[in-house]
Design a protein around this motif. Structure first.
Motif, short mmCIF file in Angstrom:
data_model
loop_
_atom_site.label_atom_id
_atom_site.label_comp_id
_atom_site.label_asym_id
_atom_site.label_seq_id
_atom_site.Cartn_x
_atom_site.Cartn_y
_atom_site.Cartn_z
N CYS A 16 8.04 8.78 6.53
CA CYS A 16 8.50 8.59 5.20
C CYS A 16 9.55 9.93 4.87
CB CYS A 16 7.42 8.57 4.19
SG CYS A 16 6.55 7.11 4.47
N CYS A 32 10.22 6.77 -0.51
CA CYS A 32 9.91 7.41 0.36
C CYS A 32 9.39 8.55 0.16
CB CYS A 32 11.07 7.40 1.47
SG CYS A 32 11.66 5.96 2.12
N LEU A 35 5.97 8.06 -1.06
CA LEU A 35 4.87 7.67 0.25
C LEU A 35 4.46 8.99 1.01
CD1 LEU A 35 6.13 4.32 1.20
CD2 LEU A 35 4.12 4.79 -0.13
N CYS A 36 5.52 9.82 1.33
CA CYS A 36 5.34 10.98 2.02
C CYS A 36 4.23 11.84 1.46
CB CYS A 36 6.61 11.52 2.13
SG CYS A 36 6.58 13.06 3.07
#
Lengths: 168, 101
Positions: A16, A32, A35-36
């Motif tokens: 991510c 992203c 999500l990271c």
């Protein structure tokens, strides 16, 4: 079990993170990033830092990423070159890569970090955080409070429109 | 079997470098800002890991402060970016060179 979870979470986080940097569309990058941050929160849970995992999700994933998405939608920036592989940037990136490799080499060759205390505690209870914040770190807490106040004022001033006479 | 401290440090360094490359090599100011956040999170991960493996809480408390500073920083930075966009109609770093020369 914990090793497998660590591998899964770290892979997810790194993929991510690459997505944040490499995605062409800024909205995808922000997703992203979300999500990271979720992956990092999972790693925090594995490290028994439950409160920090919760705060990370609340502050970063909740507030910061939402703010980012808001600004991306507001500015609607398309076009222009997405990357800049020019001399200076590339040189700096190579120097950074070299430093990373050197550091990893050191860590691998002779970097026996001091033998860690085995993780058996079920995480620091909330009371310990509070005790630390109100005794050892009392001054930093005050300073952070002022910092937040100043940041708020700064944002208000920055986003206000002023005419030629300086009137708001 | 628990993952070793080295693996956490390694992961943190990796995340930091990914963010570093993003800051250096992207031209969109917002993406650069997100990469900065990535670097901050990588640093917090290393702090939490060290704190946990040494049996102290100081690193965790420090992460509190980092989170707060990061939130303030994002608010101010995005306000600056919006102000910049209002004035110059661009947020590409290659076009923001008025301080050059």
């Amino acid at each position: 079990m914990s090793q497998i979870l660590f591998t899964l979470f770290s892979l997810f986080t790194v993929v991510c993170a690459v997505g944040v940097v490499a995605s062409k569309n800024a909205v995808n990058g922000a997703m992203c990033l979300l999500l990271c941050l979720a992956g990092v929160a999972g790693l925090f849970v594995q490290l028994h830092a439950y409160l920090l995992a919760f705060l990370l999700l609340l502050v970063y994933a909740g507030a910061v990423v939402a703010l980012f998405l808001f600004i991306i939608m507001l500015l609607d920036t398309q076009g222009g070159r997405a990357w800049r592989f020019q001399g200076l940037q590339l040189a700096a990136a190579l120097v950074g890569l070299g430093l990373l490799l050197a550091g990893l080499n050191l860590l691998a060759v002779r970097g026996r970090l001091p033998a860690p205390v085995p993780v058996v505690s079920a995480g620091a209870p909330l009371k310990n955080y509070a005790y630390q914040l109100f005794t050892t770190y009392l001054l930093p807490v005050q300073v952070i409070g002022f910092l937040l106040l100043i940041a708020m004022l700064g944002v208000i001033v920055l986003s206000k429109r002023f005419d030629a006479k300086g009137e708001a | 079997m628990h993952p070793s401290l080295e693996s956490y440090v390694l992961l943190s360094a990796l995340l930091f470098v990914i963010g570093f490359f993003g800051v250096l090599l992207r031209s969109n100011t917002l993406v650069i800002y997100m990469s900065l956040e990535l670097m901050l999170v990588a640093a917090t991960l290393a702090l939490v890991a060290f704190s946990q493996y040494n049996g102290t809480i100081d690193g965790d408390v420090f992460v509190f402060f980092i989170l707060t500073v990061a939130a303030a920083e994002v608010a101010v930075g995005l306000a600056i970016i919006v102000a910049l966009f209002r004035r110059k109609q661009t947020i590409l770093v290659s076009d923001l060179d008025s301080l050059k020369n």
